[in-house]
Design a protein around this motif. Sequence first.
Motif, PDB file in Angstrom:
ATOM      1  N   GLY A 125      -3.014   4.572   6.045  1.00  0.00           N
ATOM      2  CA  GLY A 125      -3.928   4.431   4.908  1.00  0.00           C
ATOM      3  C   GLY A 125      -3.286   4.881   3.607  1.00  0.00           C
ATOM      4  O   GLY A 125      -3.651   4.405   2.531  1.00  0.00           O
ATOM      5  N   GLN A 126      -2.305   5.784   3.690  1.00  0.00           N
ATOM      6  CA  GLN A 126      -1.643   6.282   2.488  1.00  0.00           C
ATOM      7  C   GLN A 126      -0.799   5.176   1.842  1.00  0.00           C
ATOM      8  O   GLN A 126      -0.795   5.021   0.628  1.00  0.00           O
ATOM      9  N   GLU A 128      -1.344   1.992   2.243  1.00  0.00           N
ATOM     10  CA  GLU A 128      -2.283   0.986   1.737  1.00  0.00           C
ATOM     11  C   GLU A 128      -2.907   1.428   0.417  1.00  0.00           C
ATOM     12  O   GLU A 128      -3.080   0.622  -0.501  1.00  0.00           O
ATOM     13  N   ALA A 129      -3.220   2.716   0.319  1.00  0.00           N
ATOM     14  CA  ALA A 129      -3.811   3.212  -0.923  1.00  0.00           C
ATOM     15  C   ALA A 129      -2.832   3.038  -2.080  1.00  0.00           C
ATOM     16  O   ALA A 129      -3.208   2.581  -3.160  1.00  0.00           O
ATOM     17  N   GLY A 130      -1.570   3.387  -1.836  1.00  0.00           N
ATOM     18  CA  GLY A 130      -0.557   3.227  -2.877  1.00  0.00           C
ATOM     19  C   GLY A 130      -0.393   1.770  -3.277  1.00  0.00           C
ATOM     20  O   GLY A 130      -0.401   1.429  -4.461  1.00  0.00           O
ATOM     21  N   ARG A 131      -0.281   0.894  -2.273  1.00  0.00           N
ATOM     22  CA  ARG A 131      -0.105  -0.531  -2.564  1.00  0.00           C
ATOM     23  C   ARG A 131      -1.315  -1.102  -3.290  1.00  0.00           C
ATOM     24  O   ARG A 131      -1.198  -1.931  -4.171  1.00  0.00           O
ATOM     25  N   SER A 132      -2.513  -0.633  -2.915  1.00  0.00           N
ATOM     26  CA  SER A 132      -3.720  -1.187  -3.535  1.00  0.00           C
ATOM     27  C   SER A 132      -3.807  -0.802  -5.014  1.00  0.00           C
ATOM     28  O   SER A 132      -4.479  -1.467  -5.791  1.00  0.00           O
ATOM     29  N   LEU A 133      -3.121   0.265  -5.396  1.00  0.00           N
ATOM     30  CA  LEU A 133      -3.108   0.642  -6.812  1.00  0.00           C
ATOM     31  C   LEU A 133      -2.080  -0.161  -7.601  1.00  0.00           C
ATOM     32  O   LEU A 133      -2.047  -0.101  -8.826  1.00  0.00           O
ATOM     33  N   ILE A 144       4.346   8.972  -2.473  1.00  0.00           N
ATOM     34  CA  ILE A 144       3.216   9.261  -1.579  1.00  0.00           C
ATOM     35  C   ILE A 144       3.677   9.614  -0.163  1.00  0.00           C
ATOM     36  O   ILE A 144       3.282  10.638   0.382  1.00  0.00           O
TER      37      ILE A 144
ATOM     38  N   ASN B  48      -6.820  -8.683  -1.831  1.00  0.00           N
ATOM     39  CA  ASN B  48      -5.703  -8.081  -2.568  1.00  0.00           C
ATOM     40  C   ASN B  48      -4.409  -8.118  -1.753  1.00  0.00           C
ATOM     41  O   ASN B  48      -3.454  -7.391  -2.047  1.00  0.00           O
ATOM     42  N   LEU B  50      -3.500  -7.039   1.067  1.00  0.00           N
ATOM     43  CA  LEU B  50      -3.067  -5.991   1.989  1.00  0.00           C
ATOM     44  C   LEU B  50      -2.872  -6.623   3.361  1.00  0.00           C
ATOM     45  O   LEU B  50      -2.091  -6.159   4.175  1.00  0.00           O
ATOM     46  N   ARG B  76      -2.324  -6.511  -8.209  1.00  0.00           N
ATOM     47  CA  ARG B  76      -3.068  -5.454  -7.509  1.00  0.00           C
ATOM     48  C   ARG B  76      -3.538  -4.365  -8.476  1.00  0.00           C
ATOM     49  O   ARG B  76      -4.528  -3.694  -8.230  1.00  0.00           O
ATOM     50  N   PHE B  83     -11.514   2.740   0.178  1.00  0.00           N
ATOM     51  CA  PHE B  83     -11.422   2.622   1.626  1.00  0.00           C
ATOM     52  C   PHE B  83     -12.499   3.453   2.322  1.00  0.00           C
ATOM     53  O   PHE B  83     -12.987   4.444   1.788  1.00  0.00           O
ATOM     54  N   ASN B  87      -8.636   7.829   1.888  1.00  0.00           N
ATOM     55  CA  ASN B  87      -7.184   7.735   1.676  1.00  0.00           C
ATOM     56  C   ASN B  87      -6.723   8.372   0.376  1.00  0.00           C
ATOM     57  O   ASN B  87      -5.848   7.835  -0.306  1.00  0.00           O
ATOM     58  N   PHE B  89      -4.577  11.151  -1.720  1.00  0.00           N
ATOM     59  CA  PHE B  89      -3.247  11.689  -1.454  1.00  0.00           C
ATOM     60  C   PHE B  89      -3.361  13.203  -1.248  1.00  0.00           C
ATOM     61  O   PHE B  89      -3.606  13.933  -2.204  1.00  0.00           O
ATOM     62  N   HIS B  91      -1.350  15.635  -0.699  1.00  0.00           N
ATOM     63  CA  HIS B  91      -0.371  16.578  -1.246  1.00  0.00           C
ATOM     64  C   HIS B  91      -0.501  16.725  -2.757  1.00  0.00           C
ATOM     65  O   HIS B  91       0.258  17.437  -3.385  1.00  0.00           O
TER      66      HIS B  91
END
Lengths: 231, 240
Positions: A125-126, A128-133, A144, B48, B50, B76, B83, B87, B89, B91
């Motif tokens: 999911g990390q 995917e989250a990066g790519r979706s941005l 990430i 998008n 994915l 994108r 989600f 999801n 981040f 860190h």
Amino acid sequence: MSFFTKFQEIFIEKGYYNLMLEGFKNTLIITLGALVIGLVIGTIVAVIKYFGEDSKPMKPLVWLCDLYTTVVRGIPVVVLLLIFFFVVFAKSSNGIAIATLTFGINSGAYMAELVRSGLNAVNIGQMEAGRSLGMSKMQTMRKIILPQAIRYILPAIFNELIALLKETSVAGYVTVVDLTRAGNLVRNNTYNAVVPLTLVAVVYLVLVILLTRLLKVLERRLSVNDRRRKS
Amino acid sequence: MIDVVNLEKHFGGENVLNGINVTINKGDVVCVIGPSGSGKSTFLRCLNMLEKPTGGSIIFEGDNLMDKHIDLNAHRQKMGMVFQQFNLFPHMTIMENLTTAPMMLKKMSKDDAQKKALELLERVGLADRASDRPSQLSGGQQQRVAICRALCMEPDVMLFDEPTSALDPEMVGEVLDVMKELAKAGMTMVVVTHEMGFAREVSNRVIFLDDGVIAEEGTPDEIFNHPQSERLQSFLAKVL
Ligand SMILES: Nc1ncnc2c1ncn2[C@@H]1O[C@H](COP(=O)(O)OP(=O)(O)O)[C@@H](O)[C@H]1O
Ligand SMILES: [Mg+2]
């Protein structure tokens, strides 16, 4: 004569502390240099394998990486060191540089597996989250995925560093005066084995204990699931 | 804004989407409902890219996203996604979660990005948590942050994949409220959801997906009060 008066005689009066310091310095240089080289190679190989899994054009690269890890992991590091010193870089006499490179390349093969297990531990999911941005694969990897992966494998990296430190004790095979060889030279020149070899052993031991302590501190600072209570 | 033409997606031998045709206009709030496994997430993730469709085309603001030479990352940036599992981040602080992408991709200065992020966090009532880590927040708070993270890129459309399904019941409302505000402000939204109340109240169009096809499509009134097909009727009977 007691251990301590012998110690004083050999290292202070006869001046062998210089040789020991030289060896200590070289051991640190080789270990840290190899760590950096190993981490860089390991990360590159791991990232290639990570992205290569579902990308046809990257297959040759992945194959090359597999070849590298297989070959390196299948050869004792001393043999690798001898080959690099007497064959690959036979023209050079810079033992320290060659040893650093050899241990780095050797360590890279193990680091690659470590980093890869770290990358795989990060939730998909990390990515995917990066790519979706709108971040690219590499941007997401850098910002990430890798930072999280490194946190997961930090203890393992320290274990690798500790193994590396002790492994460099074979650098004497190619004329490098590292900590071990320095101690051995002192033994040879003074006809006393107990004092120099004990010193060498204690120095390695202290270094390893310090590294272990450092790891504990870092782990506390970097934990991914930061559950510090608010103060 | 988005034209989906004959969209198909196969996983191995399994046909998950079988020729979907939808047009999403600016300002639309489209809810996608349907039984679990009917292809709702796959449909949304194809929008998008994915998930790479195996057939058809996705025309977004005039460009076919299936085109080999298209700059997907640039497109994108204009499609925010939220989600089911947030999801965020882990860190990074909440602030960094919001500012990383705009600073990297839109070359926004740190000051501007932080200002923008604070505005957004203010809107969802979380400005005071900017320096916390995601794990210090409740699920509902994390999802509100995730919405802000997507909005920080100033997208033209927002995609939501069951944004409240992973939440404890008492936190569903706070997230739906944020989404309602967003809809009211005119954001174009595609929302996969099991919240029939939300679909009825907020959307202007509802799509009922079943077995990878659009089995029925219409206004909330048509879908919920006058369902035509037997499949939709039995689905509604189960969920309402
Ligand atoms: N990555 C994947 N690989 C293989 N099959 C998948 C994958 N993703 C989804 N599917 C299959 O596609 C079907 C539709 O899934 P999904 O779109 O997640 O449905 P929904 O969101 O409506 O519950 C399911 O049968 C699921 O098993
Ligand atoms: Mg789903």
